[in-house]
Scaffold this motif. Structure first.
Motif, PDB file in Angstrom:
ATOM      1  N   ARG A 268      48.561  39.315  15.057  1.00 52.15           N
ATOM      2  CA  ARG A 268      49.097  39.107  13.564  1.00 52.15           C
ATOM      3  C   ARG A 268      48.501  38.263  12.664  1.00 52.15           C
ATOM      4  NH1 ARG A 268      54.882  40.349  13.014  1.00 52.15           N
ATOM      5  NH2 ARG A 268      55.364  41.421  14.770  1.00 52.15           N
ATOM      6  N   GLY A 269      48.557  38.566  11.352  1.00 54.42           N
ATOM      7  CA  GLY A 269      47.903  37.887  10.368  1.00 54.42           C
ATOM      8  C   GLY A 269      47.302  38.702   9.275  1.00 54.42           C
ATOM      9  N   ARG A 273      50.499  43.345  11.933  1.00 51.54           N
ATOM     10  CA  ARG A 273      51.902  43.093  12.584  1.00 51.54           C
ATOM     11  C   ARG A 273      52.297  43.243  13.668  1.00 51.54           C
ATOM     12  NH1 ARG A 273      51.327  40.924   8.356  1.00 51.54           N
ATOM     13  NH2 ARG A 273      52.576  41.174   6.348  1.00 51.54           N
ATOM     14  N   ASP A 297      41.487  43.292   8.078  1.00 53.53           N
ATOM     15  CA  ASP A 297      42.061  41.870   8.318  1.00 53.53           C
ATOM     16  C   ASP A 297      41.418  41.735   9.899  1.00 53.53           C
ATOM     17  OD1 ASP A 297      43.801  40.959   6.258  1.00 53.53           O
ATOM     18  OD2 ASP A 297      44.520  42.646   6.582  1.00 53.53           O
ATOM     19  N   PHE A 301      38.999  38.648  11.572  1.00 57.43           N
ATOM     20  CA  PHE A 301      39.326  37.913  12.830  1.00 57.43           C
ATOM     21  C   PHE A 301      38.448  37.765  13.635  1.00 57.43           C
ATOM     22  CE2 PHE A 301      44.123  39.014  11.474  1.00 57.43           C
ATOM     23  CZ  PHE A 301      44.182  37.863  10.469  1.00 57.43           C
ATOM     24  N   ARG A 307      41.587  33.430  10.537  1.00 50.98           N
ATOM     25  CA  ARG A 307      42.225  33.158  11.742  1.00 50.98           C
ATOM     26  C   ARG A 307      43.674  33.736  12.030  1.00 50.98           C
ATOM     27  NH1 ARG A 307      40.208  28.484  14.566  1.00 50.98           N
ATOM     28  NH2 ARG A 307      41.431  29.444  16.527  1.00 50.98           N
ATOM     29  N   PRO A 308      43.821  34.486  13.173  1.00 51.48           N
ATOM     30  CA  PRO A 308      45.205  35.172  13.181  1.00 51.48           C
ATOM     31  C   PRO A 308      46.173  34.252  13.310  1.00 51.48           C
ATOM     32  CG  PRO A 308      43.988  35.387  15.196  1.00 51.48           C
ATOM     33  CD  PRO A 308      42.979  34.760  14.196  1.00 51.48           C
ATOM     34  N   THR A 309      47.466  34.514  13.111  1.00 50.59           N
ATOM     35  CA  THR A 309      49.001  33.761  13.142  1.00 50.59           C
ATOM     36  C   THR A 309      49.350  33.745  14.443  1.00 50.59           C
ATOM     37  OG1 THR A 309      50.060  35.230  11.984  1.00 50.59           O
ATOM     38  CG2 THR A 309      49.089  33.657  10.522  1.00 50.59           C
ATOM     39  N   ALA A 310      49.161  34.873  15.105  1.00 42.49           N
ATOM     40  CA  ALA A 310      49.753  35.136  16.401  1.00 42.49           C
ATOM     41  C   ALA A 310      48.778  36.075  17.156  1.00 42.49           C
ATOM     42  CB  ALA A 310      51.289  35.432  16.345  1.00 42.49           C
ATOM     43  N   ARG A 312      46.457  37.548  20.730  1.00 42.54           N
ATOM     44  CA  ARG A 312      45.359  36.963  21.363  1.00 42.54           C
ATOM     45  C   ARG A 312      44.284  38.067  21.410  1.00 42.54           C
ATOM     46  NH1 ARG A 312      46.162  35.892  27.730  1.00 42.54           N
ATOM     47  NH2 ARG A 312      46.846  37.840  28.409  1.00 42.54           N
ATOM     48  N   ARG A 321      38.088  33.300  20.443  1.00 45.00           N
ATOM     49  CA  ARG A 321      38.435  32.531  19.199  1.00 45.00           C
ATOM     50  C   ARG A 321      37.603  32.131  18.345  1.00 45.00           C
ATOM     51  NH1 ARG A 321      42.450  30.828  23.211  1.00 45.00           N
ATOM     52  NH2 ARG A 321      41.252  28.860  23.266  1.00 45.00           N
ATOM     53  N   ARG A 323      35.576  30.486  15.438  1.00 47.21           N
ATOM     54  CA  ARG A 323      36.014  29.610  14.408  1.00 47.21           C
ATOM     55  C   ARG A 323      35.387  29.895  13.350  1.00 47.21           C
ATOM     56  NH1 ARG A 323      35.078  24.211  17.494  1.00 47.21           N
ATOM     57  NH2 ARG A 323      33.339  25.574  18.185  1.00 47.21           N
TER      58      ARG A 323
END
Length: 497
Positions: A268-269, A273, A297, A301, A307-310, A312, A321, A323
């Motif tokens: 998500r992000g 969705r 998007d 990422f 960075r995504p909000t949720a 993995r 991940r 940065r």
């Protein structure tokens, strides 16, 4: 009076131009008539961009003349061209991301009351123009928050705010969905009916034949000829563009059936969705959808731009991940963005720096770049990708669009990463270069690399992808696999619902 019988609004005679000793245009003649859509075709490097820049006042020819309504004129700069009624929409957008849509549309021509800008009037004027063109864009939105397709629409609306007599469009649908392109075609036909001359530059011959009244072909800087669109065929145009038959292969028979190397779970992000996605080694997974569906998007990422909000991301079962982009590159990710000028290339630098920047860590010794090794690397990969330039020092923005894209691809090929994220990899690319890039992508899959192919080109999708994921509302709305993966199925899946 028909467009065919009408006198030229703009006449270019004997236009020639050289850069660093290389001839970009060779005594080119071109007539552009009122009430006519005139297509300009040719491979990258054929001289199209130089001709466009001459018409728009951005480049002065070394020799030759320009006449408007039969009278000789000088176009020393873009402002002079605009005063003469010539507006150019370049493939690389000339907008300001930090301003709103309305501010971009009114830039340099803001409604004022005394020294104060009338912001409400500016927003309403922008809303009216966008609505007239059928572009569903909030005029108050920051331009930088929009996907590239919507930014392209803003550029078109901005040009059409002025009293345009000749509108020049360079690959205007490259970042548009099929529905958005259809609305643009309606706008252009309406402008033609109002007597505006349109020069339409595109590598998509289906668009050329759907829209144009006449077609001019350039090859190696020279004009091969001009023909009524009704009196030629796409095959004949391609043959004139390349001077030889182009071997376009069908989609190769390959199918990766091993375990997933890249696994995305509930991401998500931005517009996403809850995206789920897997890519195996040697697999090309395609992503497409309308502007804002979430594919851009995902690219951000994966490359550490955001960075995504949720959710993995896993690579070989381990959390992934990054940065920032430099860390993503170290972890084996290559990114070719849709906006190569704004996000991919370093405009102020030459071929050497642009091609080797991702390899600086390997080229450094004691904190200094080994110049000999850097030049050798750049020369090796420039030759492999057949980058046509006057030398490694040539400024990258003076290359044709196709050669700029080759520099970006060569940059990452030199690194030999594990995951390639290719966002519109053949946007604005000629037929011959497009097929060369397609063959290169085939080679990535055959070598066991993971490829995420983000493209709005249904033909490209069916040619390259093992699976095609249609995104809508930030989720996977549908998955297409052979034999159901066809151009018609991709287009229908994108626009349905």
């Amino acid at each position: 009076m028909s467009a065919e019988a009408a006198p030229a609004l703009v006449a270019l005679r004997g236009a020639s131009k050289s850069f660093s000793g290389a001839r970009a245009l060779k005594a080119v003649d071109l007539d552009l008539r009122r009430g006519e859509i005139h297509a300009l075709c040719g491979e990258n490097g054929a001289g199209k961009s130089t001709l466009i820049r001459i018409l728009g006042g951005a480049t002065r020819p070394d020799s030759g003349t320009i006449a408007i309504d039969g009278l000789p004129v000088r176009l020393p700069d873009p402002a002079a061209a605009l005063r003469r009624g010539i507006a150019v929409i370049h493939q690389e957008l000339a907008l300001v991301d930090d301003l709103t849509v309305a501010e971009n549309l009114a830039l340099g021509d803001e409604p004022r009351r005394g020294p104060w800008i009338r912001r409400r009037a500016m927003v309403e004027s922008a809303r009216a123009k966008l609505g007239e063109l059928g572009f569903a864009i909030d005029p108050r939105a920051p331009l930088g928050s929009l996907p590239i397709g919507a930014r392209q629409q803003v550029e078109i609306a901005r040009a059409l705010r002025r009293d345009v007599r000749l509108l020049v469009l360079d690959e205007p649908t490259a970042a548009l969905s099929r529905a958005e392109a259809g609305r643009l075609f309606d706008v252009l036909r309406d402008l033609r009916a109002r007597g505006i001359a349109i020069l339409y530059v595109s590598h998509h011959l289906d668009e050329v034949f759907a829209l144009s009244d006449r077609i001019t072909v350039l090859r190696d800087g020279a004009r091969i000829g001009s023909w009524p669109a009704s009196e030629t065929t796409p095959g004949e145009v391609v043959a004139r563009m390349v001077g030889q038959a182009v071997d376009v292969r069908d989609r190769p028979a390959r199918r990766a059936d091993g375990p997933a190397k890249l696994r995305i779970e509930g991401l998500r992000g931005g517009a996403l969705r809850g995206l789920d996605l897997e890519v195996a080694a040697g697999e090309v997974v395609g992503l497409t959808g309308l502007a804002g569906a979430g594919h851009e998007d995902l690219a951000s990422f994966l490359f550490g731009d955001a960075r995504p909000t949720a959710g993995r991301v896993l690579w070989d079962g381990r959390p992934f991940r990054p940065r920032h982009p430099a860390e993503a590159a170290r972890l084996g990710v290559a990114m070719v963005p849709a906006d190569r000028r704004g996000q991919g290339l370093i405009p102020s630098q030459g071929v050497l720096e642009n091609l080797t920047i991702a390899s600086y860590a390997d080229l450094a010794r004691g904190g200094w770049i080994r110049r000999g090794a850097q030049k050798a690397l750049a020369r090796q990969w420039s030759e492999r990708f057949e980058v046509a330039s006057a030398g490694l020092s040539q400024k990258v923005l003076t290359l044709s669009g196709g050669n700029q894209q080759k520099v970006l691809l060569a940059r990452w090929a030199a690194r030999d990463p594990d995951l390639f994220v290719l966002n519109e990899p053949t946007r604005g690319i000629d037929v011959k270069t497009r097929e060369a890039i397609h063959r290169w992508i085939d080679g990535l899959a055959e070598a066991g690399r993971c490829v995420l192919l983000i493209t709005s080109d249904a033909q490209e999708m069916t040619r390259l992808a093992d699976r095609c994921l249609i995104l809508r509302g930030g989720e996977v709305a549908r998955t297409l696999e052979p034999p159901a993966l066809t151009e018609h199925a991709v287009v229908a899946a994108v626009v349905e619902g």
